[in-house]
Design a protein around this motif. Structure first.
Motif, short mmCIF file in Angstrom:
data_model
loop_
_atom_site.label_atom_id
_atom_site.label_comp_id
_atom_site.label_asym_id
_atom_site.label_seq_id
_atom_site.Cartn_x
_atom_site.Cartn_y
_atom_site.Cartn_z
N THR A 137 1.14 2.00 -3.55
CA THR A 137 -0.06 2.16 -4.38
C THR A 137 -1.03 3.18 -3.84
O THR A 137 -2.02 3.49 -4.51
CB THR A 137 -0.79 0.81 -4.53
OG1 THR A 137 -1.20 0.38 -3.23
CG2 THR A 137 0.10 -0.24 -5.15
N LYS A 138 -0.78 3.71 -2.64
CA LYS A 138 -1.75 4.69 -2.13
C LYS A 138 -1.69 5.97 -2.97
O LYS A 138 -0.67 6.29 -3.59
CB LYS A 138 -1.52 4.95 -0.65
CG LYS A 138 -0.20 5.63 -0.35
CD LYS A 138 0.03 5.73 1.14
CE LYS A 138 1.39 6.35 1.38
NZ LYS A 138 1.93 6.11 2.69
N GLU A 139 -2.78 6.68 -2.91
CA GLU A 139 -3.02 7.85 -3.75
C GLU A 139 -1.84 8.81 -3.88
O GLU A 139 -1.45 9.20 -4.96
CB GLU A 139 -4.26 8.56 -3.17
CG GLU A 139 -4.43 9.97 -3.61
CD GLU A 139 -5.29 10.07 -4.83
OE1 GLU A 139 -6.47 9.72 -4.72
OE2 GLU A 139 -4.80 10.52 -5.88
N ALA A 170 0.82 -1.22 0.00
CA ALA A 170 0.00 0.00 0.00
C ALA A 170 0.85 1.26 0.00
O ALA A 170 0.44 2.30 -0.51
CB ALA A 170 -0.93 -0.01 1.21
#
Lengths: 182, 458
Positions: free
Chosen positions: B86-88, B83
């Motif tokens: 891949t988080k915003e 994450a």
């Protein structure tokens, strides 16, 4: 919809965490040319266009990556009668398994009901854009997020006869593919 | 003992220098005459070292530095949870990561970035997939089509199976009577390619689908590794007298190589979808898989092969010209497992299989160089031209002035490439750097890379 899944896979390589993919579906192209125009008979009229089951729009199932969507409907209303034509149209949306888009049961719902008044012998263009997101029209947005769905237009008119013509029907959904990986 | 250690270090350096030295990169990949080119032309085994400089030096894996120094390509935060990547608001960019990862020996100055697809109105990169009843298009936010070809390494070992990849490590031994022996470890020929088939390419260009066609992405892979033993003869022949001119020096070399192969992979798999008679995809039809994957790994297969190489070098008073032909005659056989998909649903058919080739599938290499003394310093000019599955060629030069070296080159080798380089030869060491270019995957612009090597001279 394996093709979308696989093209997504292809494109993941050209992607950053903030990249958004926009799926732009031309719904009109799925409707045969001969059915893009609807003749409105004189009197009181109510019809679900293109059919009571609506048009199926294929989307990858259950992707929780969509952030927003937009539905655009564009066309022309023509009054061929000698009295004013009045009425309304409404976008109907339903999950794939609901094949009656008019009964308000099984998931179908209405969006952006718009009234019209066309003088005798005149034509009038129309354009409706509906934004869908977690805060705007969220129930409809959830139908899009759940995968393939059905869409239709409900037209109600009272007139001396006329024509309803569709020139554009598009759905855009925007998502962040990296949200798949958590 | 020290001598053995020295030999090992030297062998390591030779090995690395064979995997394209930074000096050569500075001249667009040009290979100059000298013992370092013995792999391409066995006559160079008898050629005096250092005539056209030396390729010695250990390439520093600057790419790894580039990978972790740049937040866009640094995969390390992913170790403590994907994450993080891949988080915003994560800066991680798969395209930058992929680009830098495939150039481990170069620090990429401007690696490919998905920022190329940035939509200034929304502030983030956007890719559009336009779906119509009988067409599909993948474009940037302005509607310009995006190409979908990805290639990494050399795809397609099939044509010249007996040509083992350039050795990672090559230990040469000189024997008496102009004979030589070399031991090598090779692991390479590594390739991975992903490309649309012709129909899909056409459809993406025009946005139109044809009826009863198969639209597919084709995944090609190749790799092999093993141990090779070369035995050769290279000698300087009697000079060839030319009337009114200085006699020509002649070198001749031949080399036979036998190899024992440990692992082999050759795959070509197409994943496609078919349109119906109206030129539409049926969402309910499963994808179609076609193609084969052949692999051989220790325990379930192996390979062996022999091949013969021949080379000749002519030296005039001022220039050198060499011609090497590898795989003049070659035989190779790999045994292993083949997986076959024939378009039907279900698992692939697995069977014992072989891949073999025999015959004349030569790889040709021609190079030449000359040295021009200038008023201050020396200018070295060279060129090469080769054929191995495809034609390639380079021209380049090196200007030496005292301990400084300046290099430049231009070539075509799977596209146009150029090189710029500089070096410094000090007492007991040498330092080389080169600026290189390649075409960025997907976004297609020119990426500049910086390579660095360090050599000890002893």
């Amino acid at each position: 919809m394996p093709r979308l899944a696989y093209i997504t896979l292809l494109l993941l390589l050209g992607c950053s965490a903030s990249t958004r993919y926009t799926l732009n579906v031309d719904i009109l192209s799925f409707i045969p040319q001969s059915q893009r125009s609807l003749s409105i008979p004189a009197g009181s009229y109510r019809e679900l266009y293109p059919s009571p089951q609506g048009q199926l729009v294929p989307l990858p199932p259950n992707l929780d990556i969509f952030e927003r969507g937009q539905i655009t409907i564009q066309g022309t209303l023509t009054n061929t009668g000698s009295i004013p034509m009045s009425g309304s149209y409404e976008i109907r949306l339903a999950p794939e398994n609901d094949t009656n888009l008019e009964d308000n049961t099984g998931g179908d719902l209405g969006l952006a009901r718009t009234g019209f008044n066309v003088a005798a012998g005149q034509s009038q263009p129309f354009l409706t854009t509906v934004d869908l997101s977690a805060t705007e029209n969220s129930t409809a947005f959830n139908i899009l997020k759940s995968g393939s769905f059905r869409i239709a237009l409900r037209i109600e008119a009272s007139s001396g006869g006329g024509r309803f013509e569709l020139t554009a029907a598009r759905i855009r959904v925007t998502g962040r593919p990296f949200a798949l990986v958590r | 003992m020290g001598r053995i250690a020295g030999t090992v270090v030297l062998a390591l350096m030779c090995g690395f220098s064979l995997a394209q030295s930074v000096r050569s990169l500075g001249m667009a990949g040009l290979v100059l005459p000298g013992p370092e080119a013995a792999y391409l032309n066995p006559a160079y085994a008898a050629y005096p070292a250092g005539q056209y400089g030396s390729e010695r030096g250990l390439r520093l894996p600057l790419g790894l530095l580039g990978l972790v120094l740049r937040p866009e390509s640094n995969p390390l935060p992913g170790l403590s949870g994907l994450a993080n990547l891949t988080k915003e608001n994560s800066p991680f960019d798969f395209l930058t990561f992929y680009n830098q990862l495939t150039y481990p020996n170069e620090f990429l100055i401007n690696p490919a970035s998905s920022k190329a697809f940035l939509n200034p109105n929304t502030g983030y990169p956007e890719i559009q997939i336009v779906v119509e009843a009988n067409g599909i298009q993948i474009t940037d936010y302005r509607g310009n089509p995006i190409p979908l070809d990805l290639e990494l390494g050399e795809v397609g070992v099939a044509a010249t199976k007996a040509l083992t990849p350039a050795p990672l490590l090559r230990v040469p031994f000189s024997l008496a009577d102009n004979l030589f022996l070399d031991l090598g470890i090779f692991a390479g020929g590594f390739g991975l390619g992903l490309s649309p088939n012709d129909s899909l390419r056409q459809a993406l260009r025009s946005g139109q689908l044809s009826p009863n066609s198969e639209y597919a992405a084709v995944l090609s892979t190749s790799a092999q590794s093993g141990i090779s033993l070369g035995f050769g003869y290279a000698a300087r022949l009697p000079d060839l007298p030319i009337p009114n001119l200085a006699p020509l020096k002649l070198y001749l070399g031949s080399r036979g190589e036998a190899f024992y192969g440990l692992t082999y992979l050759e795959g070509n798999l197409s994943i496609g979808l078919q349109t119906d008679s109206q030129g539409r995809f049926d969402p309910n039809r499963p994808p179609v898989y076609r193609g084969t994957v052949f692999y051989s790994v220790p325990g379930s297969g192996n390979g062996f092969g022999v091949r013969a190489d021949l080379g000749v070098v002519i030296e005039t008073q001022s220039a050198t010209l060499g011609l090497g032909i590898r795989n003049l005659l070659g035989f190779v056989r790999w045994s292993g497992t083949e997986l076959r998909w024939n378009g039907n649903p279900g698992d692939p058919v697995s069977s014992q299989a072989e891949r073999s080739s025999f015959g004349f599938v030569p790889a040709i290499f021609l190079n030449a160089a000359t040295q021009v003394p200038l008023e201050a310093g020396t200018l070295l000019l060279g060129g090469d031209l080769g054929y191995q599955s495809r034609l390639y060629g380079r021209i380049g030069g090196e200007y030496s002035f005292g301990p400084a070296r300046l290099r430049a080159g231009l070539g075509f080798d799977n596209g146009l490439r150029f090189g710029l380089g500089a070096g410094f030869v000090g007492a007991g060491f040498s330092l080389d750097t080169a600026l290189t270019t390649h075409r960025a995957p997907i976004v297609g612009d020119t990426v500049f890379g910086l390579a660095l090597s360090f050599g000890w001279n002893f």
